[in-house]
Structure formats: C-alpha cells, structure tokens
Design a protein around this motif. Structure first.
Motif, PDB file in Angstrom:
ATOM      1  N   HIS A   1      43.515  80.434   8.988  1.00 13.63           N
ATOM      2  CA  HIS A   1      41.916  80.275   9.128  1.00 13.63           C
ATOM      3  C   HIS A   1      41.775  81.593   9.742  1.00 13.63           C
ATOM      4  O   HIS A   1      42.390  82.332  10.640  1.00 13.63           O
ATOM      5  CB  HIS A   1      41.837  79.277  10.258  1.00 13.63           C
ATOM      6  N   SER A   2      40.683  82.157   9.223  1.00 14.02           N
ATOM      7  CA  SER A   2      40.339  83.395   9.367  1.00 14.02           C
ATOM      8  C   SER A   2      38.662  83.310   9.715  1.00 14.02           C
ATOM      9  O   SER A   2      38.001  82.676   9.212  1.00 14.02           O
ATOM     10  CB  SER A   2      40.573  84.762   8.457  1.00 14.02           C
ATOM     11  N   GLY A   3      38.249  84.199  10.787  1.00 12.02           N
ATOM     12  CA  GLY A   3      36.792  84.212  11.156  1.00 12.02           C
ATOM     13  C   GLY A   3      36.702  85.055  12.576  1.00 12.02           C
ATOM     14  O   GLY A   3      37.559  85.646  13.124  1.00 12.02           O
ATOM     15  N   GLY A   4      35.394  85.229  12.669  1.00 13.13           N
ATOM     16  CA  GLY A   4      34.877  86.160  13.937  1.00 13.13           C
ATOM     17  C   GLY A   4      34.983  85.236  15.287  1.00 13.13           C
ATOM     18  O   GLY A   4      35.674  83.976  15.321  1.00 13.13           O
ATOM     19  N   GLU A   5      34.187  85.953  16.346  1.00 11.97           N
ATOM     20  CA  GLU A   5      34.402  85.056  17.577  1.00 11.97           C
ATOM     21  C   GLU A   5      33.785  83.532  17.442  1.00 11.97           C
ATOM     22  O   GLU A   5      34.268  82.675  18.034  1.00 11.97           O
ATOM     23  CB  GLU A   5      33.579  86.136  18.694  1.00 11.97           C
ATOM     24  N   ALA A   6      32.637  83.575  16.790  1.00 11.97           N
ATOM     25  CA  ALA A   6      32.095  82.210  16.692  1.00 11.97           C
ATOM     26  C   ALA A   6      32.820  81.220  16.152  1.00 11.97           C
ATOM     27  O   ALA A   6      32.884  80.294  16.133  1.00 11.97           O
ATOM     28  CB  ALA A   6      30.849  82.496  16.031  1.00 11.97           C
ATOM     29  N   ALA A   7      33.679  81.846  15.115  1.00 12.97           N
ATOM     30  CA  ALA A   7      34.605  80.926  14.352  1.00 12.97           C
ATOM     31  C   ALA A   7      35.661  80.140  15.157  1.00 12.97           C
ATOM     32  O   ALA A   7      36.230  79.263  14.510  1.00 12.97           O
ATOM     33  CB  ALA A   7      35.372  81.537  13.107  1.00 12.97           C
TER      34      ALA A   7
ATOM     35  N   VAL B   1      38.358  80.335   5.148  1.00 15.96           N
ATOM     36  CA  VAL B   1      37.660  81.513   5.460  1.00 15.96           C
ATOM     37  C   VAL B   1      36.543  80.919   6.261  1.00 15.96           C
ATOM     38  O   VAL B   1      35.622  80.265   5.438  1.00 15.96           O
ATOM     39  CB  VAL B   1      37.349  82.664   4.621  1.00 15.96           C
ATOM     40  N   SER B   2      36.097  81.202   7.397  1.00 12.46           N
ATOM     41  CA  SER B   2      34.927  80.666   8.178  1.00 12.46           C
ATOM     42  C   SER B   2      33.642  81.371   7.571  1.00 12.46           C
ATOM     43  O   SER B   2      33.643  82.466   7.102  1.00 12.46           O
ATOM     44  CB  SER B   2      34.996  80.715   9.478  1.00 12.46           C
ATOM     45  N   ARG B   3      32.786  80.567   7.688  1.00 13.14           N
ATOM     46  CA  ARG B   3      31.295  80.825   7.063  1.00 13.14           C
ATOM     47  C   ARG B   3      30.340  80.953   8.149  1.00 13.14           C
ATOM     48  O   ARG B   3      29.013  80.931   8.060  1.00 13.14           O
ATOM     49  CB  ARG B   3      30.957  80.022   5.949  1.00 13.14           C
TER      50      ARG B   3
ATOM     51  N   ASP C   1      40.969  86.824  13.731  1.00 11.20           N
ATOM     52  CA  ASP C   1      39.958  87.651  12.953  1.00 11.20           C
ATOM     53  C   ASP C   1      40.883  88.915  12.301  1.00 11.20           C
ATOM     54  O   ASP C   1      41.661  89.575  12.824  1.00 11.20           O
ATOM     55  CB  ASP C   1      38.950  88.037  13.866  1.00 11.20           C
ATOM     56  N   PRO C   2      40.992  88.853  11.076  1.00 12.12           N
ATOM     57  CA  PRO C   2      41.746  89.902  10.399  1.00 12.12           C
ATOM     58  C   PRO C   2      41.210  91.387  10.611  1.00 12.12           C
ATOM     59  O   PRO C   2      41.844  92.324  10.299  1.00 12.12           O
ATOM     60  CB  PRO C   2      41.566  89.668   9.068  1.00 12.12           C
TER      61      PRO C   2
END
Length: 820
Positions: free
Chosen positions: A456-462, A586-588, A560-561
């Motif tokens: 699972h990948s995404g930023g801080e909010a994810a 992948v988080s949106r 977060d990649p």
C-alpha cells in the motif's frame, strides 16, 4: 576519526550517502543509510554573518509562491541515512569528502587478492621467493575462470533444490530471535523460554472480538541501551599489546575485541588487515599497521590484504544501502588501492569466504552453460559466427555480496512467497469494506481480505487507510496490529485507530518489548500485521519479521515511496513494488493544505507555487552558512512561537548533514546556547537538553535529558524512560535540536525548519527535499541559501539506485497470486 552518534561510518558529513560504487548518478540521493560527506565549501563559522544583526525574518512575511521557491537556494547536501554509534571517531570528516569521490571510497566489489597474487607481491619485494608456476595464456586463464564460474552456478542451482536454512546469515538480535523460533519448533524449549515476560495464554487463531480486546500489547518498560558484550581484561590487554606494537591507538582495543572476539590479538598478529573490520579504520591505517608488524613480509597483493579490502568495500557498500556490488566496480576499487591483480584478488576473496558471487540470470540452459565455459563450439569460434551470436547476447551481470545480506534476502524472498501462498483467500470482509471511511480504505480492506501480502502506498494523509484496515480486522475478531518506524509514528497510528493497543514500533515488536508476544509455536500471535513507514525497513529486519509470522498470517507493507530509504542495507519496499510480487493499492487521498500541496508536487518532480494565506510555508533567504545558523535560531526561539504559538520544543530543525558550518553539530551548539545553556555536566549534556539516542545503527530516537547517576544518563524518549550506560553516552547520544532528514524520517512535528545553506547544494535530491519538507504538520520554514539548486534537485535528481538481489529473487519465486 569517530562518527558522531547518529552518523553512519563511511559517509559522515551529510545526510545522504554519495555512493561511489553505484552507477554514476552524482546528484542522486544515495542510499539511505550512510551519512554523506559534508557539503564542500562550508567555511563560514556558525554565528552572525553579514546581516546577522538585522531583525529576524518574520513568519508573517510574504507568502511563498512558485517563482519564489524555485528561485530560492534550497539545496541541501543529501540526507545520509540513519545513524551509527560513535565508532569511528576522527574519520568522519575525511570520509565526508571522500563520499563523493568515486569508486575509491565507495564500496566496490571485486578485488580481493588471490594466492598467486600474494606470491607475486612477495617475490617483487624480494622477501620471499614465490614457487614457480606454469604461466597460463590469456585464453587458458579465461577458460579456467569460466569453468570455475560454471561450477559455482551449478552448485548454487543444486542448493536451490534443497531446503534453505533461512536467515542463517543474520546476527545480533535477529539471530537470537531466529534461534528462539527454531528451538521452539524442534521442541527443545518452550515458547516462553526466550522472552522476558510470560507469553499470553494460547489463543484461538480466530478469536472473538472480546478475546481480541483481552490481548493488549505488553506495555513499554524502562529500557536500558544495549551494551557491547563485555570483553575479558586479558583479551583487552593482549590486543592493546598488539596495537601498540603496530603503532595503532590503544583505544581500538575494545572495538577490536567486540568485532573479532576473544582471539582478536592472535588474529591481528597473523593477519593485521583484520583491523579493517573495526569501524572507523581505513585501508591506509591498516596497511601501516601491517607493515609495522610484518615488515617486508607483506605487499599490496598479499592475499590477506586483498581479502580484507574486498570485505571492507562490501561493508561500505552496505552502509550506502547496497546488498551486493557489481564485480567490475570492486575490481576497479581494488586497482585504485594498488592491487596489481584485481581479478585474482576477487577470486581469492570468494575462495576465502569473504564474499559470495552471484550471476543474474544464472539459471542457464546446458547449451548456454557450455558456451559460457568456452567449450563445444570451436568451429564457430574459428569462423567468427559464434562471436556474432555472443555480440547479440547481453552479458550477465556478476555481483559480489556479503553472506549476511545474501542469506537475508533469500530468506525474505522465501518468507514473502510463503505468506502469499499460505493465506486463506476466501475471507469475507465485504461488510467491513462497506463501512470504511474512504474509497481507498475500502479498496485496501477488500484487497487484504483476498491476499496474504499487500503493498500500500500513499502520503501522510494515506496513513488513515492502514488505520481503518486494522480497526476493521479487529472488528472481525482478528488479531491485528500496526508497526511503525518511530515512537511518534506509533502514537499517531494509535490515535488514528482509536486504540493504544493497536500500534507498536517495529523495534519493540522484534525485541519482544511491545506487541502481543508469541503463540505456542513461537510465531507472533497475529493474524494481520500492517507495517507503516515500509521504506525504512531494511533487508535484515525484514527477514526477521517475516520469519516471525505464522503461516496464514497477512502482511501489509504501507509507506510513501517518495521518502528517503532505509538506514540499513536493502530496499525492501521498493523491490516488492518493482517485482509486483503481490497486489498493490495506491491511495487516492491527497495530503491537505499548502504543505501537502508543495510536497505532492515535489514527489512528481515539480516545485509548485503554493498559496499560503496562513503563512504555512515561508522562505527565509540567507547569504552564507553563518547567517543560516543565526536565522534558524531566531525562527525556533522567537518567530515561530510568536506567530503560531508553537513552542521551541515542538519545532524541529532539519539540515543536510552533520558537518559543515551549518550542519547539525553547529546548529545544535547554537540552539543549546540559546534554548538551554549549561556547562554540560553530564558528559556534555544538561537536564532539559533535546537529544537523539542511537540504540542501534540506523535507529534515531529523539528524547530529552532528565538526569544522570551511577547507572548512566537518564532520558525520556517519547514517554519511555531510557537509561544509557556511561560508557555508551559518547557513542550513542548527541544533541537533537537539529537532525538530518534521514533521522527525521517517519516522524512529524507541529513545525519544521529546513536549513539549506549554499554549501549543501551538491547533496540535494528529490527524495531528500520531499522527506525534509514533509516533516512539518502546521508550518514549514525554509532557510534558503542554495539558489537554483533546489528546483534543479527536485526536477532532475531522483533517488540513487541501490544494488540489491531481492527483486529478481521475488520474480523467480512461484507466486501464483502475484499481481500481473
């Protein structure tokens, strides 16, 4: 010289290691774990420079706009990976400069001396006559080398068909955990014998929600920093005598015994180059030590020297994130260090067991293997037709690696394949997915229900999505837990799930200090483990973690990649993503606010103009390093607290490296004088000092000094009391008002001040900027002195590649459920 605590030996000056043996990518961000060399050109002493007397830059100043940011000088020397205890004093700054030199100081791969090389060297010195050996032609030598390579390939292929003793190359806590699991599996000991606290009563694999609630993770207990194994006085005295005889500092005695064991004195007498295994010792120093002990009986091609050099090069490569190196790079590095026959040196190192050799695509067909041996096609060679075919075939890459990383990668690959194939795929989590707080969280829940391994990948909010997954799994009666890189990350995850018992740190889970303990089979008592901050997971910890999961358990790697990679060797998360070894989600969910917008643009290589009506992002231009230090202190002590009501203790300074006129050392000295002046009566520290504790290489734990007594320095690390023994303070604790970006990875603060002095420009990369700029939750100040180096780094300098073997190993394993 000795690297400061939190600095990785080998590239101590800046945060981002410059890998000299990797494919040349000069500006690229090095592997995340060696502190890079200090940025060149930092000559200005910290303090007030021109303009220092001017009023402090106010946070309420002009808003940040695209042109302002891109035109500002925000380039920082790349953030070196995590930190290593103060094992190499005196060499940090020298290594900093060497880090960007090229192959010489970077780990290289093929150059250990062979017996033949040793004989030649000794004869050349006139000290001993080498036995006469028939001289081989170039063709014969090549054929012999190819035959040896083929034999090794066949041997490895045969070994692949046998059961693999996964994890046997691990050491330290990792090895102890594996030994514990195997002892329990064999019935030799009970599952509770290896743990400090009693294991919980065996629970059903699918407990009811009430039962799940009754299994809280063990509370954190006051922890003492790990201390090196005590060396006997006799062994220390013997090593000191050898060191003195060779002209080496007596201070190396304790680390030498720690690395080489009780027989260190005898080992050093017979093979002085073993001194290279001690952190901080460089080849020139080991050469001088050997000459003092052996006199004319040694030369540059001495097999002991070349074997030690190969090991040293591979260890340095590991500090920069590589688990293996191209053999050609090793040979080139050996040639730089006066080795006359690098090929023979590499063969000797392999024969001596110093390094393992690997060939990508080594599963050759019989005909291919025969051709590689140079046999069976003499006619083709005569008429040139065989050469044409060979020209069309891409040459196989030969890699060298240390056994500990090779075995860890193989164990990890096998373990991940086991999780993929052993999980029950028929789980019905549809109702839980329907109740998810966001579409991305629902997708993650549905995907995890049908797979044993998920990326699972995404930023801080994810990060809210793994939290929703953990909550959903626990509502279904599963034993679900989240593991983070830092104590700060653990608190944020627990708050997102709404249950403090659902989150642990990865270090706490692996050590047994946190988490649900082990089941009757010695495996972690979990049905689902979610690892956040997955880019910080190195290959050795990854192997231990996967070994500890039971068949049928689910593992989700989330992160977060775009951030800097792990401090340890390997790139587990990136390799899993690249191999497509499992389903990927992948988080949106975008990161909110001006900081989120700025960081999201950096992630795709664009430095956007952002509207910051509340002064969430502010640029503070500076002319030199001295002014950068002055402005930073003003921001932390005055401007940010006044404008945002964020106290100084909740503002984190992040800079590009430890050395230089505006590195962490200079900034910490200036910040201490302003925020907590004192005589440093506890080994340089006073109560109230912000510090960073390095309990193990690659781990940086922020804390505050509380007191000191006969037991050691007492710290408060995120609410957890820690006692650092007196003898470990110098090597594992340093001031922490200013951190490198690698040290700050996995953590966030209400406000962050990123310092980019002009001498840091060469160290900037997109991952460094992405990581540093993303550490502030409410406010980001950029002390900018790098001009156009910042937009250039964001647009053109991606992460520097690490050489690893995990991706091809994952691609070669049977994973029928892997994503296509």
């Amino acid at each position: 010289m000795t690297a400061l605590p939190g600095e990785t030996p080998g590239t101590v000056g800046t945060d981002t290691p410059q890998d000299t043996v990797s494919p040349p990518d000069t500006g690229a961000e090095g592997s995340a774990h060696a502190d890079a060399p200090e940025a060149p050109g930092a000559t200005e002493p910290p303090g007030d420079a021109a303009g220092a007397g001017e009023p402090a830059a106010e946070v309420s100043g002009p808003e940040v706009s695209g042109p302002e940011v891109s035109g500002t000088d925000v380039a920082a020397a790349e953030d070196r990976p995590a930190e290593v205890p103060d094992a190499e004093a005196g060499r940090a700054d020298a290594d900093a400069d060497a880090g960007s030199d090229g192959v010489e100081d970077a780990p290289a791969e093929e150059s250990a001396g062979s017996p033949e090389a040793d004989a030649d060297a000794v004869t050349a010195d006139g000290t001993a006559e080498a036995p006469a050996v028939p001289e081989l032609s170039e063709a014969q030598a090549e054929l012999a080398a190819q035959r040896e390579l083929r034999e090794r390939i066949e041997k490895r292929k045969a070994e692949k068909t046998a059961p693999i003793a996964a994890g046997t190359g691990l050491s330290g806590t990792a090895a102890e955990l594996l030994a514990a699991v195997r002892a329990v599996e064999s019935g030799e000991k009970s599952g509770t014998a290896f743990f400090d606290s009693p294991a919980p009563a065996p629970a059903a694999r699918r407990p009811e929600p009430a039962a799940t609630a009754a299994q809280p993770p063990r509370a954190s207990v006051p922890a003492a920093a790990p201390t090196p194994q005590a060396a006997s006085p006799e062994a220390l005295d013997a090593v000191r005598a050898v060191l003195v005889a060779g002209g080496a500092p007596e201070a190396l005695a304790r680390p030498a015994v720690g690395v080489l064991g009780e027989q260190a004195a005898e080992l050093l007498r017979t093979d002085p180059w073993q001194l290279l295994a001690v952190p901080g010792v460089r080849p020139e120093q080991a050469d001088g030590f050997a000459r003092a002990l052996l006199g004319d009986g040694c030369g540059p091609d001495d097999g002991r020297r070349t074997a030690a050099l190969v090991g040293w090069l591979l260890e340095r490569a590991a500090l920069q994130g590589h688990t293996a190196l191209d053999a050609g790079a090793v040979r080139a590095a050996l040639a730089e260090r006066a080795v006359g026959d690098p090929d023979a040196a590499v063969r000797n190192a392999v024969e001596e067991g110093v390094a393992l050799v690997f060939q990508e695509g080594d599963d050759l067909e019989p005909d291919d293997a025969e051709a590689a041996d140079g046999e069976g096609d003499e006619e083709g060679a005569a008429d040139g037709s065989g050469l044409a075919e060979d020209a069309d075939r891409e040459p196989a890459q030969v890699l060298l690696g240390l056994d500990r990383y090779a075995l860890a990668e193989e164990s990890l690959a096998d373990g991940l394949a086991r999780l993929v194939n052993a999980c029950e795929k028929a789980a019905d989590w549809a109702e839980a997915a329907a109740a998810a707080p966001s579409p991305s969280a629902a997708e993650l829940i549905r995907t995890t229900a049908a797979a044993g391994l998920v990326a699972h990948s995404g930023g801080e909010a994810a990060r809210a999505e793994p939290a929703a997954l953990i909550a959903a799994a626990r509502s279904l009666g599963l034993r679900a837990l989240g593991a983070t890189h830092s104590e700060d990350g653990r608190r944020r995850l627990a708050a997102a799930v709404g249950d403090p018992d659902t989150a642990v740190t990865l270090a706490g889970l692996l050590s047994g200090a946190q988490g649900p303990g082990r089941d009757e089979d010695g495996a972690l008592a979990l049905d689902l483990l979610v690892v956040l901050d997955a880019p910080q997971l190195d290959v050795e910890n990854g192997a231990v973690l996967v070994e500890a999961l039971a068949d049928g358990a689910r593992l989700v790697l989330s992160g977060d990649p775009g951030v800097l990679g792990s401090a340890g060797a390997g790139r587990v998360f990136a390799d899993v993503l690249a191999a497509r070894a499992c389903p990927q989600v992948v988080s949106r969910t975008p990161d909110p606010g001006p900081i989120g917008e700025l960081v999201s643009g950096i992630g795709i290589g664009e430095l956007h103009q952002v509207d910051a009506p509340g002064k969430e992002v502010v640029i503070v231009p500076v002319r030199d390093a001295g002014e950068a230090v002055h402005r930073t202190v003003q921001l932390v002590a005055d401007s940010v607290p006044r404008a945002f009501s964020i106290p100084a203790e909740e503002t984190q300074v992040i800079t590009v490296g430890h050395g230089g006129a505006a590195g962490t050392r200079a900034l910490n000295e200036a910040l201490k004088q302003r925020l907590n002046p004192g005589p440093g009566r506890f080994g340089g520290f006073d109560p109230g000092d912000r510090v960073v504790h390095v309990p193990a290489p690659g781990r940086a734990v922020p804390g505050v000094v509380r007191s000191a007594d006969a037991e050691g320095l007492r710290l408060d690390c995120g609410g957890v009391p820690v006692v650092v023994p007196q003898e470990r303070v110098k090597s594992s604790v340093r001031h922490g008002w200013a951190l490198s970006a690698h040290q700050a990875a996995g953590m966030r603060w209400p406000a962050a001040v990123v310092v980019l002095p002009g001498d840091a420009a060469q160290g900037l990369s997109r991952p460094w900027v992405y990581t540093a700029f993303g550490r502030g939750e409410r406010h980001l100040s950029v002390v900018h002195g790098v001009d156009q180096a910042l937009p250039h780094a964001v647009a053109h300098i991606p992460a520097q590649e690490r050489t690893t073997r995990l991706r091809p190993l994952l691609e070669a394993l049977p994973t029928p459920d892997a994503a296509s």
